[in-house]
Design an enzyme around this catalytic site. Structure first.
Site, mmCIF file in Angstrom:
data_model
loop_
_atom_site.group_PDB
_atom_site.id
_atom_site.type_symbol
_atom_site.label_atom_id
_atom_site.label_comp_id
_atom_site.label_asym_id
_atom_site.label_seq_id
_atom_site.Cartn_x
_atom_site.Cartn_y
_atom_site.Cartn_z
ATOM 1 N N LYS A 188 64.080 113.543 61.567
ATOM 2 C CA LYS A 188 63.816 112.125 60.899
ATOM 3 C C LYS A 188 62.944 111.467 62.005
ATOM 4 O O LYS A 188 63.282 111.184 63.059
ATOM 5 C CB LYS A 188 65.189 111.397 60.843
ATOM 6 C CG LYS A 188 65.303 110.372 60.047
ATOM 7 C CD LYS A 188 64.223 109.196 60.059
ATOM 8 C CE LYS A 188 64.490 108.383 61.179
ATOM 9 N NZ LYS A 188 63.485 107.188 61.484
ATOM 10 N N GLU A 263 68.354 112.652 74.886
ATOM 11 C CA GLU A 263 67.536 112.115 75.425
ATOM 12 C C GLU A 263 67.386 110.538 75.439
ATOM 13 O O GLU A 263 66.734 110.272 74.451
ATOM 14 C CB GLU A 263 66.173 112.906 75.573
ATOM 15 C CG GLU A 263 66.350 114.439 75.819
ATOM 16 C CD GLU A 263 66.564 114.702 77.301
ATOM 17 O OE1 GLU A 263 67.143 115.767 77.516
ATOM 18 O OE2 GLU A 263 66.244 113.745 78.232
ATOM 19 N N CYS A 297 59.444 107.379 78.326
ATOM 20 C CA CYS A 297 60.994 107.306 78.551
ATOM 21 C C CYS A 297 61.077 107.190 80.349
ATOM 22 O O CYS A 297 61.617 106.525 80.939
ATOM 23 C CB CYS A 297 61.539 108.676 78.146
ATOM 24 S SG CYS A 297 60.872 110.110 78.424
ATOM 25 N N GLU A 397 65.055 98.461 80.062
ATOM 26 C CA GLU A 397 63.749 99.298 79.658
ATOM 27 C C GLU A 397 63.062 98.254 79.074
ATOM 28 O O GLU A 397 63.408 97.928 77.855
ATOM 29 C CB GLU A 397 64.135 100.188 79.118
ATOM 30 C CG GLU A 397 63.190 101.439 78.872
ATOM 31 C CD GLU A 397 63.685 102.514 77.977
ATOM 32 O OE1 GLU A 397 64.446 102.435 77.030
ATOM 33 O OE2 GLU A 397 63.267 103.892 78.415
HETATM 34 P P1 NAP Z 1 65.201 104.301 69.070
HETATM 35 O O1 NAP Z 1 65.009 102.993 68.516
HETATM 36 O O2 NAP Z 1 66.607 104.492 69.683
HETATM 37 O O3 NAP Z 1 64.725 105.165 67.910
HETATM 38 C C1 NAP Z 1 64.718 106.556 68.158
HETATM 39 C C2 NAP Z 1 64.965 107.199 66.908
HETATM 40 O O4 NAP Z 1 66.091 106.731 66.240
HETATM 41 C C3 NAP Z 1 63.673 106.625 65.763
HETATM 42 O O5 NAP Z 1 63.408 107.561 65.001
HETATM 43 C C4 NAP Z 1 64.911 105.736 64.970
HETATM 44 O O6 NAP Z 1 64.195 105.448 63.718
HETATM 45 C C5 NAP Z 1 66.199 106.389 64.946
HETATM 46 N N1 NAP Z 1 67.484 105.476 64.814
HETATM 47 C C6 NAP Z 1 67.378 104.168 65.017
HETATM 48 N N2 NAP Z 1 68.667 103.698 64.667
HETATM 49 C C7 NAP Z 1 69.424 104.840 64.180
HETATM 50 C C8 NAP Z 1 70.785 105.053 63.967
HETATM 51 N N3 NAP Z 1 71.448 103.974 63.851
HETATM 52 N N4 NAP Z 1 71.177 106.292 63.548
HETATM 53 C C9 NAP Z 1 70.245 107.330 63.667
HETATM 54 N N5 NAP Z 1 69.000 107.142 63.980
HETATM 55 C C10 NAP Z 1 68.503 105.909 64.298
HETATM 56 O O7 NAP Z 1 64.078 104.373 70.101
HETATM 57 P P2 NAP Z 1 62.551 103.898 70.044
HETATM 58 O O8 NAP Z 1 62.284 102.445 70.362
HETATM 59 O O9 NAP Z 1 61.967 104.433 68.933
HETATM 60 O O10 NAP Z 1 61.948 104.655 71.161
HETATM 61 C C11 NAP Z 1 61.893 104.307 72.499
HETATM 62 C C12 NAP Z 1 62.836 104.891 73.016
HETATM 63 O O11 NAP Z 1 63.194 106.284 73.404
HETATM 64 C C13 NAP Z 1 63.122 104.398 74.795
HETATM 65 O O12 NAP Z 1 64.456 104.115 75.113
HETATM 66 C C14 NAP Z 1 62.802 105.618 75.624
HETATM 67 O O13 NAP Z 1 63.053 105.697 76.858
HETATM 68 C C15 NAP Z 1 63.376 106.765 74.512
HETATM 69 N N6 NAP Z 1 62.890 108.142 75.066
HETATM 70 C C16 NAP Z 1 63.444 108.974 75.655
HETATM 71 C C17 NAP Z 1 62.927 110.071 75.868
HETATM 72 C C18 NAP Z 1 63.642 111.133 76.784
HETATM 73 O O14 NAP Z 1 63.012 112.332 76.916
HETATM 74 N N7 NAP Z 1 64.625 110.823 77.503
HETATM 75 C C19 NAP Z 1 61.556 110.468 75.389
HETATM 76 C C20 NAP Z 1 60.949 109.430 74.594
HETATM 77 C C21 NAP Z 1 61.592 108.315 74.389
HETATM 78 P P3 NAP Z 1 63.385 104.061 63.194
HETATM 79 O O15 NAP Z 1 62.344 104.052 64.438
HETATM 80 O O16 NAP Z 1 62.799 104.783 62.189
HETATM 81 O O17 NAP Z 1 64.244 103.023 63.145
#
Ligand code: NAP
Ligand code: MG
Length: 494
Positions: A188, A263, A297, A397
């Site tokens: 997804k 992650e 991240c 963040e």
């Molecule tokens: P996010 O809002 O947590 O979304 C990540 C993924 O989860 C997206 O595909 C999102 O779908 C999905 N999602 C959202 N709510 C969900 C739920 N209730 N159940 C299951 N899936 C759900 O994060 P983002 O804003 O896209 O990405 C940025 C974040 O990712 C930052 O916090 C960054 O630090 C972190 N990150 C971490 C790493 C690492 O390796 N540690 C690497 C890259 C990014 P939709 O967006 O389609 O709603």
């Protein structure tokens, strides 16, 4: 900004994209669509199928059939050969991937082109992991004719949920383990950047990945993502995203005790000692945040600077930030593209306002870019000085190009401040003094520490998180173990 028709990749000739399930394209059962934008222009780039629970059910059923079907008879050598073919195909078609990714999430085309060897080598690295699915045997500890061993087997159906900030990288931390181990998957992607994952699914099918082994369900996180995390027939979840969503995944996965690999977010410290080579440390610390417009991240967003060089360092950092070209991601000299979405732009602008309100000194940036760039989601690279570690901009963040400079006097204080965070993803130190470097290497509570550089990663080494940055090491020689069950076998044979 208008993106010329010549820049449209072949994959987007038909911009209405469907779900990839069971080796073919199919619309979502609800037939609803989601617009996906080009963040450089604010225009609709393509439309996605809005996958919901019933679509996830179909995809998981397909993945389960594939897991039990001919795929289960692929030998490790065949899985390795398949991964090598995929790497070759990505390499051959990389220009199309780069254009799709740049248009979809705004990363500069030069940046993604430069990442070509990193991505291709990551896939090649995972091909080697196909030969690492190994158990153990033990010298017999019993009096009788007993043989004891641990055998390993693929866990089954893996749900992969990835964010928008670098899907061509993050998808491989899931697909690599899936294909090397003999699992199957439903991915997804984030609705803001799903296109490269769909293109990859098509390419993998073309080079021989059997139907159902890799499925992609686009849609919203709270619908498709939630349904996948809560699905009773999914055995493991690999999730990359925010800490807040990570908590939701943990709750949803409780239904069938799924194995998890998370992650999550970061607020990484970057410690600059007075003896550092500032010619390297200034651009190094700056790009440790500004790279990918701050949407990484492990970005080193809290820059701790030894007080006696604070003035000089900050002046040079401000000059560097102002010198960076922000603009059309398709232009060769662009260093920073837009923020991925309007929603995310508003969040970043909010934090820029909060920084000034909290009393930090704005040195550079702090605003959206106007003129030609106004229709897109562009902001100026931003530096705040005299930040305290207690301020919101130092604790939360931001996921945008915003640096917080925090002064310190002693290595002990630097370390105490560096670790005063809920996160533990990365950290760095810039110094010529080996003792200070060692103190930070051992003292920073994070899954990665860089010395006199920032953000270099390698799948052979891998990375993971401390504290609320998640758990489950990715990469390294044991990457594939997370995709395998262990079984203790005891044989009595006369
Ligand atoms: P996010 O809002 O947590 O979304 C990540 C993924 O989860 C997206 O595909 C999102 O779908 C999905 N999602 C959202 N709510 C969900 C739920 N209730 N159940 C299951 N899936 C759900 O994060 P983002 O804003 O896209 O990405 C940025 C974040 O990712 C930052 O916090 C960054 O630090 C972190 N990150 C971490 C790493 C690492 O390796 N540690 C690497 C890259 C990014 P939709 O967006 O389609 O709603
Ligand atoms: Mg987009």
């Amino acid at each position: 900004m208008t993106i010329s028709v010549a820049a449209r990749p072949k994959f987007l000739e038909n911009p209405a994209k469907e779900l990839f399930i069971d080796g073919r394209w199919r619309p979502s059962l609800g037939e609803e669509r989601i617009d996906t934008y080009n963040p450089a222009s604010g225009e609709v780039l393509a439309t996605l199928s809005r996958g919901r629970k019933e679509d996830v059910d179909l995809a998981v059923a397909s993945a389960r059939r594939a897991f039990e079907g001919p795929w289960s008879r692929f030998t490790p050598a065949q899985r390795q050969a398949l991964l090598i073919r995929i790497a070759d195909a990505i390499e051959a078609r990389f220009d199309e991937f780069a254009l799709v990714e740049s248009l979809d999430m705004g990363t500069p085309i030069t940046r993604i082109r430069a990442a070509k060897p990193v991505i291709v080598n990551t896939v090649r690295y995972f091909s080697s992991q196909a030969l690492q699915c190994r158990g153990e045997t033990f010298a017999n500890p019993y009096a009788g004719p007993v043989t004891s061993m641990i055998v390993k087997a693929p866990v089954g159906v893996v749900g992969g949920i990835i964010p928008w900030n670098g899907p061509m990288f993050s998808i491989w931390w899931i697909l690599g383990g899936v294909l090397a181990s003999g699992c199957t998957t439903v991915i997804k992607p984030a609705e803001d950047a799903s296109l490269s994952s769909l293109l990859l699914a098509q390419l993998m099918h073309e080079v021989g990945v059997p139907e159902g082994v890799v499925n992609v369900v686009t849609g919203f996180g709270a619908e498709a993502g939630q349904a996948l995390a809560a699905h009773e027939d999914v055995d493991r979840i690999g999730f990359t995203g925010s800490t807040v969503t990570g908590r939701e995944i943990i709750k949803a996965s409780a239904v069938n005790m799924k194995r998890l690999q998370l992650e999550l977010g970061g607020k990484s410290p970057d410690v600059i000692f007075a003896d550092a080579d500032l010619d390297r440390a200034v651009p190094g610390a700056a790009m440790g945040v500004f790279n990918n417009t701050g949407q990484i991240c492990y970005a080193g967003t809290r820059v701790f600077v030894e007080r006696r060089i604070q003035e000089e360092f900050v002046a040079r950092l401000g000059d560097f930030a102002r010198s960076l070209k922000v603009g059309n991601p398709l232009e060769e000299d662009t260093v920073l593209g837009p923020i991925v979405s309007r929603r995310q732009l508003d969040r970043v602008l909010d934090y820029m306002r909060i920084g000034s309100e909290e009393g930090a000194t704005l040195v550079a940036g702090g605003h959206q870019l106007e003129g030609d760039l106004a229709p897109g989601y562009f902001v100026a690279p931003t530096v705040f000085d005299n930040v305290s570690n207690a301020m919101k901009i130092a604790r939360e963040e931001i996921f945008g190009p915003v640096i917080s400079v925090i002064p310190f006097d002693t290595p002990e204080e630097a370390l105490q401040l560096a670790n005063d965070t809920q996160y533990g993803l990365g950290g760095a130190v810039w110094t010529r003094d080996l003792g200070k470097a060692m103190k930070m290497i051992h003292g920073i509570k994070a899954g990665a520490v860089w010395v006199n550089c920032y953000g270099i990663t390698d799948p052979m080494i891998g990375f993971g998180g401390y504290k609320q940055s998640g758990y489950g090491w990715k990469g390294g020689t044991h990457h594939v173990d997370g995709f395998l069950y262990e079984k203790a076998v005891t044989i009595w044979a006369e």
